[in-house]
Enzyme design. Structure first.
Site, short mmCIF file in Angstrom:
data_model
loop_
_atom_site.label_atom_id
_atom_site.label_comp_id
_atom_site.label_asym_id
_atom_site.label_seq_id
_atom_site.Cartn_x
_atom_site.Cartn_y
_atom_site.Cartn_z
N HIS A 67 0.81 -1.22 0.00
CA HIS A 67 0.00 0.00 0.00
C HIS A 67 0.85 1.27 0.00
CE1 HIS A 67 -3.29 -2.77 1.52
NE2 HIS A 67 -3.80 -2.22 0.45
N ASP A 162 -6.13 -0.06 -7.70
CA ASP A 162 -5.76 -1.05 -6.69
C ASP A 162 -6.61 -2.30 -6.89
OD1 ASP A 162 -4.87 -2.40 -4.49
OD2 ASP A 162 -5.82 -1.10 -3.00
#
Length: 288
Positions: A67, A162
């Protein structure tokens, strides 16, 4: 990309192309949503983990590299970061990282599968953290492809893709038409970021993602790092911009704001990661 998931004496294994990756622990939940198979597993080494369609997606104690490396090269470098779009990201980790910046005013998180969000909030709450209750986060349970297609030009300062591997509902997130639409809705001076697969396990897919980005944007480059629960452990992210490459030179004020709250990312790490290209990949990238 054909995956199989098997259990063996307290282990859960992902099989792909003659390679087995397993974690010791116990199965917590397994169900099928309208879009994909969802598995929650509690491992001894990395805590609770999320799998989609039998692929390891994220785990509590190994998610920081993924992340932080997807988000901060884009947000530290984009001209503005007022309005952010996240496609996917149902575990909440990308939103959490974006919300570390005070400049961020609004995030649209567009996730097709509500169950991914619900199960992540219930079983992996540390990944999303306080993001779920932040008023700047706008959840949109919709198809990301359609969202981008019907969004007006120059709407977002940063776009984060993502998604999972290019199978199932995530397949079109790597298509030429979708990425062209992303360019259209990205503001001048903005940055697009996407996960771009393992250069070792999925070399052809990785190279093709970079190739498509370079055909659409003036500048596009991959960055490499380690994510322990992914195939081979070697992973990549790709960044694109219409300005000389915005994603390589972090703004000092933003670096200062977030660096103490990062476990992996730093300005020095980012500079090194863009230059640490495996030789066999560098030769392939030179051909495109």
């Amino acid at each position: 990309m054909n995956y199989k998931l098997k259990t063996r004496s307290g282990w859960l294994d992902e099989y792909h192309q003659g390679v087995r990756y397993g974690l010791e622990g116990k199965l917590i939940l397994e169900e099928s949503s309208p879009f994909q198979k969802i598995t929650i597993y509690e491992s001894k080494r990395y805590g609770k983990a999320l799998l989609l369609d039998d692929c390891w997606m994220t785990a509590e104690k190994s998610e920081k590299c993924y992340h932080e490396c997807l988000i901060h090269p884009a947000l530290c470098c984009s001209t503005r970061i007022d309005n952010i779009l996240i496609i996917g990201g149902g575990d909440g980790g990308s939103a959490r990282e974006c919300l570390k910046y005070k400049e961020v005013k609004s995030i649209d998180l567009v996730e097709i599968d509500l169950r991914v969000i619900e199960l992540s909030q219930k079983y992996l709450p540390t990944i999303g953290g306080n993001a779920w209750s932040d008023s700047r986060l706008n959840l949109q349970i919709k198809n990301g492809i359609d969202w981008v297609k019907h969004t007006k030009e120059n709407s977002y300062d940063v776009i984060i893709i993502d998604g999972a591997d290019p199978i199932g509902p995530s397949k079109e997130l790597f298509s030429n038409s979708f990425l062209k639409d992303c360019k259209r809705i990205l503001k001048p001076g903005g940055v697009l970021a996407t996960q771009s697969e393992s250069p070792e396990s999925f070399q052809e897919i990785h190279i093709n993602i970079v190739k498509i980005l370079r055909e659409i944007f003036d500048y596009a480059d991959p960055m490499y790092g380690s994510v322990s629960i992914y195939p081979s452990g070697l992973w990549s992210w790709a960044f694109a911009s219409m300005e000389n490459p915005k994603y390589i030179y972090p703004k000092k004020s933003r670096v200062k704001e977030i660096s103490e709250n990062c476990q992996v990312w730093s300005e020095r790490w980012q500079q090194g990661a863009f230059n640490t290209i495996p030789a066999f990949i560098e030769r392939e990238l030179a051909k495109i």
